[in-house]
Each structure stands twice: as structure tokens, then as C-alpha cells.
Design a protein around this motif. Structure first.
Motif, mmCIF file in Angstrom:
data_model
loop_
_atom_site.group_PDB
_atom_site.id
_atom_site.type_symbol
_atom_site.label_atom_id
_atom_site.label_comp_id
_atom_site.label_asym_id
_atom_site.label_seq_id
_atom_site.Cartn_x
_atom_site.Cartn_y
_atom_site.Cartn_z
ATOM 1 N N LEU A 1 5.822 10.922 3.488
ATOM 2 C CA LEU A 1 7.277 10.952 3.617
ATOM 3 C C LEU A 1 7.968 10.327 2.402
ATOM 4 O O LEU A 1 8.920 10.885 1.850
ATOM 5 C CB LEU A 1 7.672 10.201 4.891
ATOM 6 N N TYR A 2 7.483 9.175 1.971
ATOM 7 C CA TYR A 2 8.103 8.509 0.817
ATOM 8 C C TYR A 2 7.886 9.310 -0.461
ATOM 9 O O TYR A 2 8.768 9.357 -1.323
ATOM 10 C CB TYR A 2 7.543 7.090 0.653
ATOM 11 N N THR A 3 6.712 9.915 -0.574
ATOM 12 C CA THR A 3 6.462 10.764 -1.736
ATOM 13 C C THR A 3 7.481 11.887 -1.788
ATOM 14 O O THR A 3 8.114 12.135 -2.817
ATOM 15 C CB THR A 3 5.033 11.360 -1.670
ATOM 16 N N VAL B 1 2.766 6.443 -7.023
ATOM 17 C CA VAL B 1 1.830 7.161 -7.891
ATOM 18 C C VAL B 1 1.867 8.657 -7.585
ATOM 19 O O VAL B 1 1.956 9.496 -8.492
ATOM 20 C CB VAL B 1 0.394 6.605 -7.722
ATOM 21 N N ALA B 2 1.843 8.989 -6.296
ATOM 22 C CA ALA B 2 1.841 10.404 -5.906
ATOM 23 C C ALA B 2 3.127 11.102 -6.349
ATOM 24 O O ALA B 2 3.092 12.196 -6.920
ATOM 25 C CB ALA B 2 1.664 10.528 -4.385
ATOM 26 N N ALA B 3 4.268 10.454 -6.099
ATOM 27 C CA ALA B 3 5.542 11.078 -6.464
ATOM 28 C C ALA B 3 5.661 11.218 -7.977
ATOM 29 O O ALA B 3 6.169 12.227 -8.485
ATOM 30 C CB ALA B 3 6.716 10.255 -5.911
ATOM 31 N N MET B 4 5.188 10.229 -8.717
ATOM 32 C CA MET B 4 5.252 10.297 -10.181
ATOM 33 C C MET B 4 4.398 11.442 -10.695
ATOM 34 O O MET B 4 4.804 12.188 -11.587
ATOM 35 C CB MET B 4 4.769 8.979 -10.801
ATOM 36 N N LEU B 5 3.213 11.587 -10.112
ATOM 37 C CA LEU B 5 2.291 12.626 -10.564
ATOM 38 C C LEU B 5 2.864 14.020 -10.283
ATOM 39 O O LEU B 5 3.063 14.840 -11.192
ATOM 40 C CB LEU B 5 0.947 12.450 -9.852
ATOM 41 N N VAL C 1 0.835 -1.203 0.000
ATOM 42 C CA VAL C 1 0.000 0.000 0.000
ATOM 43 C C VAL C 1 0.872 1.256 0.000
ATOM 44 O O VAL C 1 0.726 2.142 -0.846
ATOM 45 C CB VAL C 1 -0.942 0.013 1.236
ATOM 46 N N VAL C 2 1.795 1.300 0.946
ATOM 47 C CA VAL C 2 2.612 2.507 1.113
ATOM 48 C C VAL C 2 3.457 2.766 -0.145
ATOM 49 O O VAL C 2 3.499 3.881 -0.660
ATOM 50 C CB VAL C 2 3.513 2.378 2.360
ATOM 51 N N ALA D 1 10.882 2.951 -2.108
ATOM 52 C CA ALA D 1 9.852 2.981 -1.064
ATOM 53 C C ALA D 1 9.678 1.596 -0.444
ATOM 54 O O ALA D 1 9.508 1.459 0.771
ATOM 55 C CB ALA D 1 8.534 3.478 -1.649
ATOM 56 N N TRP D 2 9.730 0.581 -1.263
ATOM 57 C CA TRP D 2 9.542 -0.789 -0.792
ATOM 58 C C TRP D 2 10.647 -1.205 0.177
ATOM 59 O O TRP D 2 10.411 -1.890 1.167
ATOM 60 C CB TRP D 2 9.502 -1.735 -1.991
ATOM 61 N N ASN D 3 11.878 -0.806 -0.130
ATOM 62 C CA ASN D 3 13.029 -1.259 0.651
ATOM 63 C C ASN D 3 13.353 -0.378 1.848
ATOM 64 O O ASN D 3 14.180 -0.735 2.670
ATOM 65 C CB ASN D 3 14.270 -1.329 -0.243
ATOM 66 N N GLU D 4 12.742 0.781 1.933
ATOM 67 C CA GLU D 4 13.140 1.765 2.944
ATOM 68 C C GLU D 4 12.965 1.207 4.360
ATOM 69 O O GLU D 4 11.982 0.549 4.671
ATOM 70 C CB GLU D 4 12.311 3.046 2.774
ATOM 71 N N PHE D 5 13.907 1.538 5.218
ATOM 72 C CA PHE D 5 13.873 0.962 6.564
ATOM 73 C C PHE D 5 13.806 1.992 7.685
ATOM 74 O O PHE D 5 12.955 1.906 8.564
ATOM 75 C CB PHE D 5 15.107 0.066 6.765
ATOM 76 N N LEU D 6 14.677 3.002 7.665
ATOM 77 C CA LEU D 6 14.806 3.902 8.812
ATOM 78 C C LEU D 6 13.505 4.643 9.133
ATOM 79 O O LEU D 6 13.054 4.651 10.281
ATOM 80 C CB LEU D 6 15.946 4.905 8.571
ATOM 81 N N PHE D 7 12.891 5.267 8.129
ATOM 82 C CA PHE D 7 11.633 5.985 8.365
ATOM 83 C C PHE D 7 10.566 5.034 8.885
ATOM 84 O O PHE D 7 9.828 5.357 9.819
ATOM 85 C CB PHE D 7 11.119 6.640 7.076
#
Lengths: 268, 295
Positions: free
Chosen positions: A137-139, A76-80, A69-70, A199-205
Motif C-alpha cells: 500500500l505504501y509503495t 526502496v520498492a517505490a524508488m525502484l 521495516v514497513v 510512509a513513516w508518518n502515515e496513520f489512516l492505512f
């Protein structure tokens, strides 16, 4: 003759680089006896799936859904948002050179620096352990990458095509959505894959900003470190589950991959 | 350099409308934390303490004498200084191996990208299993060569833990370097080297004097991207050692995390964060300057 030597070397190197993934993969199918055997078992004989069924039974697998989901929504949001911004920069030089550099510089800030104030802000706003919190945050963190990648792709689209559409009565927005975006779809795919992977691999946030409701899969993997006696089985099975979507995405978009990486570097 | 036609006023307005969402998001996530960090770093906020008095530069002074911080910075620079050139060199060798026609090249490239695209936490998990002193294959292979059972405690022995982290890190990111260099090398015009070859220049001579200078911009950017990533190294080390044994492998990111989220030293962490930004900026500017001068 020379090609043969190079081929053999290529096979050896590839095997060497893939071995850790192979090891993780086989452990996830091993019985406890085989996992904790000394010396280690290189070719497991009794493959079984119980390491996975445990994850489904306990609901741990939901963390994969959270990641999905995240990562999807933020991609999608970041691409847009990023592609709109990139188009303005590519076509109208909006904000000038300084604005482009400022956008890129956001990517250089170490996550550990922003995560602390963001955490306190999120506590105030009630965004800790919510999908929305991580998605925002990821966006934001993927935006600079999207802007710079898409700027490169959009600059390659000839102005003349857009101008003739304008003459035909299209508005700027229609030109963007109906002419530019379809022409840039290769770039959109390539950029979206990398955005998704980040976004998929992110860990710290995820570690800091989630508790239990929306734990993502990398955080879940670290929950198995130490402690429980069966932690190897869970570590490996969860890791494999969390890696399959990435491998599928990469395999599916293989032909955009090298181009996606190199363009970002050459033009970034 | 292309010349730009003039931008009409309504196009300019359209342009500003198009960048607005991005600016809002970046300000929210990018600028706010920086300003906030600076403000908090001169106060005395800690999540387990009511006192929020103005502290001036006390937190920075404390940082100056915090040996653990300087050691963490040292570890960070050590990992960066060793991993970065290794990844570049190995990535370049790999790229050269695949440069000329090779059967199944596409498949090799598709497979080699795998370490780079998986989560660093998964990479750390995989190496944790490989490095296990009893049940891992690495000690077993070493035992074969040693002729006697070897049980190195890779992740607990201070003599080996740096090597373990570096191996995992280099394993994951060498393919990234490889892909970048490979892509740019395949774009180099082969006729550039032809003339030199006729003049009798060998493979390595052509590589050093002709090919590498052409792809120099890509090398510089690859080093910058990886250098920045290594400077904030967190995930792999966290998965392998959590900074241990003791604080032997703590990076600045890990130390800041520990201070902020385990010790709840809000202001102190903010000061540390700000110093990290300053150090990073100096390093980046110095690197860019070097590039400019050398050009």
C-alpha cells in the motif's frame, strides 16, 4: 540595524514553532509529579528516563521496529519501480502525456476512499496485519510522488552522455543502472527521504490494516489517548522515539531538502 | 519547450517494460478500489447483515438526507477555507523574513522544517498536551495576561475546539508553505526588481507587482497540494478530538471512517466515498480552470 531586527524576529518565530516539540520532549523526561503539576513546569529539574524504560519493558517499542521495516522496504520498492517508470517517461515519453497525468492523479484520491475496498480485499487475501500488506500500500501511494520527482531530475541528465555509452556497447538497461542512476543520486536521496517520511508518518492505512502484530508507531501513540493514568508519559516518550529517526534523516539530508521540496512543486 | 528526437522501436519496448511494474501496482491499489467502490455503493452490503440485494441509488439518496454528512463536509470546508489562506500568508511572511542574508539562515531553516516532517499524530499529541486545561502551558500563559486563573477546555468546549484544531494544523503546515515559497523566492532573479526600485517602487509594491507574479505557479501548486491534503483532513483531528465533542469536529474522512469501520455500513460508506471523489474532482477542476483563466 535592520538585520538585527530581522534576526531577533527569526529567533522568536523559531522558538515559537519549536515550542510544542520542546514541550513534548521535556514531558517525556518528567516525573509524574512534574507532569501533573499545576501550574505546569517549564524547566524540569529531575530529568529521568523511566518513561522510556517502561516502553522497552512492555515491548511497545517494537512498533518503532515495525514502522522501520514497513517504511524502509516500501521506500526502496517505490524508488525502484518509480524511477524506472520516470526514466521511461523522461526519455521515451512512454504512454504519452495522458499516462503521466494518470500517474499523478492517483495521488489526489483521498485515502479514506481507497482504504475501505482495500481492507475488504486484504481480508480475502490474508494481508491484514502483515508487513507485506502495508508495504504494498505504501509503495503504491508513494509511486506518483517518486515518478514526478524523479522525472524532473532525470530530464536534467544530458542525452549525449547516455548516447555515447550506447555507442560504446552498453544496453539500455546498463545505461540506466550504470550511468543514469549514479548521475541522479542527489535526486534519489532527496526523493527517498520524503518517501520514507510519508510512509513513516502515515496513520489512516496503518490504523485500518494493522491489528496487533505489526502496529506502527503513530497507531501505538493513539492507543495511549485516554484511559490510563500515566498516558501523558507514554504519549510523549513514544512520540519522541518515533520522531528521532525522522529528525536524523532530515538533518543528514538537509542540503537536499529545500531542493527536493521545490523541485517537486515547480515541475510537478 | 525542447524538441524530442524520434524514439526507436526497441527503445519504445524498453520504455513499456520500464513502466509495467508501476502500472501493475497502481492498477491494484488505484483502479480496483474505485471500480469496487462504485459497484458496492449500489448494493446493500453491511458487514453485520447477509442481505446484498441491489439497491440502485438508495445509498446516495440516504446520503442526500444525512445531516451528519453535510455537517462533516461543512467542517472540512471550514478548516480548509481558514487554514489554507493562513498557511499561505504566514508562510510568505516567514519566507520574506529569511529572504535576504541573515546570520545562521541555514540553521533556522533546518529547525523550522521540524513541525512539517513529524507525524501528524505526534503533532496532535503535542498539542493535546499543550491545550490541557490544567497541566498545559497555553492556559497558563493566557492566565498571566488575564491576571486570573483561566481553565479553557480547549478540546471539549465547542467555542474553542475549532480554534485548537486550526492552530495545530496551521502550526504543522506553515513551515511547508514557507519552504516552498522560500525556495522559489531565492530563485527569482533580483535584477527584476532593480529597475522598479530605481523608478521609486517600494518593497511591498515590488513584491505584489513583480515578485509574486513570477512565483505564481509555485503558489498555485502549493495551494493545490495543501488544499487536497486539508480536504482529506483526518490525523490531527483524530489525535485531538476524534471528531468530538459529539460530532462537532467530524471531517468527511472521519465520518466515513466511523461509518465504515465502526458501524460497518459497507455500501453506505462506498457511496459516501464516491460522492467525496466527485466533489473533489469538481473542486480541483474548478480550481484549475480559475488558474487557466487568470493566467
Amino acid at each position: 540595524m535592520k538585520t538585527t531586527i530581522r534576526f531577533v524576529a527569526a529567533v522568536l518565530v523559531t522558538v515559537l514553532f519549536l515550542f510544542p516539540i520542546y514541550w513534548l520532549f521535556t514531558i517525556s523526561f518528567k516525573t509524574p509529579d512534574e507532569i501533573f503539576s499545576y501550574p505546569p513546569v517549564w524547566w524540569p529539574e529531575n530529568l529521568q528516563s523511566s518513561n522510556y524504560t517502561v516502553l522497552f519493558r512492555d515491548g511497545d517499542v517494537l512498533t518503532i521496529w515495525n514502522s522501520l521495516v514497513v517504511a524502509s522496504v516500501s521506500t526502496v520498492a517505490a524508488m525502484l519501480i518509480g524511477t524506472m517508470c520516470a526514466y521511461a517517461i523522461a526519455r521515451f515519453r512512454t504512454g504519452g502525456e495522458h499516462f503521466s497525468i494518470w500517474v499523478l492523479s492517483q495521488r489526489m484520491v483521498p485515502p479514506i476512499v481507497v482504504v475501505f475496498p482495500i481492507f475488504l480485499l486484504y481480508v480475502q487475501l490474508g494481508l491484514v496485519d502483515t508487513y507485506l500488506g502495508l508495504i504494498i500500500l505504501y509503495t503504491a501511494f508513494n509511486l506518483p510522488y517518486v515518478v514526478w520527482m524523479m522525472r524532473g531530475y532525470l530530464q536534467e541528465i544530458p542525452r549525449e552522455i547516455e548516447e555515447s555509452a550506447l555507442v560504446d556497447g552498453c544496453s539500455r538497461l546498463q545505461v540506466f543502472t550504470k550511468i543514469v542512476l549514479p548521475l541522479a543520486r542527489t535526486g534519489l536521496f532527496a526523493t527517498a527521504v520524503f518517501t520514507f517520511v510519508f510512509a513513516w508518518n502515515e496513520f489512516l492505512f496503518a490504523l485500518v490494516l494493522t491489528r496487533s502484530a505489526i502496529t506502527t508507531f503513530p497507531v501505538q501513540v493513539t492507543h495511549y489517548f485516554g484511559g490510563q493514568s500515566n498516558f501523558w508519559a507514554k504519549i510523549s516518550a513514544m512520540s519522541v522515539l518515533g520522531t528521532v529517526p525522522i529528525f536524523l534523516a532530515v538533518a543528514f539530508l538537509q542540503r537536499y531538502l529545500v531542493r527536493g521540496i521545490s523541485l517537486g512543486a515547480v515541475k510537478g | 519547450m525542447t524538441t524530442h528526437p524520434p524514439v526507436h522501436r526497441h527503445d519504445r519496448r524498453f520504455g513499456y517494460a520500464m513502466i509495467t511494474p508501476a502500472v501493475v501496482v497502481i492498477l491494484f491499489i488505484g483502479l480496483f478500489p474505485l471500480v469496487w467502490t462504485l459497484l458496492v455503493s449500489v448494493q446493500n452490503i453491511s458487514l453485520i447483515d447477509e442481505d446484498t440485494s441491489f439497491q440502485g441509488l438508495m445509498n446516495y439518496r440516504r446520503l442526500l438526507f444525512d445531516q451528519r454528512f453535510w455537517e462533516a463536509l461543512g467542517h472540512t470546508l471550514l478548516f480548509t477555507g481558514i487554514a489554507l489562506p493562513l498557511e499561505l500568508l504566514l508562510g510568505l511572511l516567514l519566507a520574506l523574513l529569511f529572504l535576504d542574508h541573515l546570520p545562521g539562515r541555514q540553521i533556522f531553516v533546518a529547525l523550522l522544517v521540524m513541525p512539517t516532517v513529524i507525524s501528524p499524530i505526534v503533532a496532535g499529541a503535542a498539542w493535546r498536551l499543550l491545550f490541557d486545561n490544567r497541566f498545559g502551558p497555553i492556559n497558563q500563559v493566557i492566565s498571566w495576561f488575564a491576571g486570573e486563573p483561566v481553565t479553557i477546555l480547549w478540546l471539549n468546549d465547542p467555542n474553542f475546539v475549532y480554534a485548537a484544531i486550526l492552530i495545530a494544523e496551521v502550526w504543522q503546515w506553515t513551515p511547508f508553505m514557507f519552504l516552498l515559497l522560500f525556495a522559489s523566492l531565492t530563485n527569482v532573479d533580483p535584477s527584476l526588481g532593480e529597475a522598479a526600485r530605481i523608478d521609486g517602487a517600494g518593497f511591498w509594491r515590488i513584491l505584489w507587482s513583480i515578485t509574486l507574479p513570477v512565483i505564481r505557479p509555485v503558489i498555485v501548486i502549493a495551494l493545490l497540494i495543501r488544499g487536497l491534503d486539508l480536504f482529506r483532513l483526518f490525523d490531527v483531528v483524530w489525535a485531538l478530538t476524534k471528531g468530538g465533542p459529539g460530532t462537532r469536529t467530524e471531517t468527511i474522512s472521519i465520518y466515513a471512517y466511523v461509518q465504515g469501520f465502526q458501524q460497518f455500513e459497507t455500501s453506505y460508506t462506498a457511496a459516501m466515498a464516491f460522492v467525496i471523489i466527485v466533489i473533489l474532482s469538481i473542486l480541483v477542476i474548478a480550481a484549475l480552470k480559475r488558474v487557466e483563466i487568470a493566467r
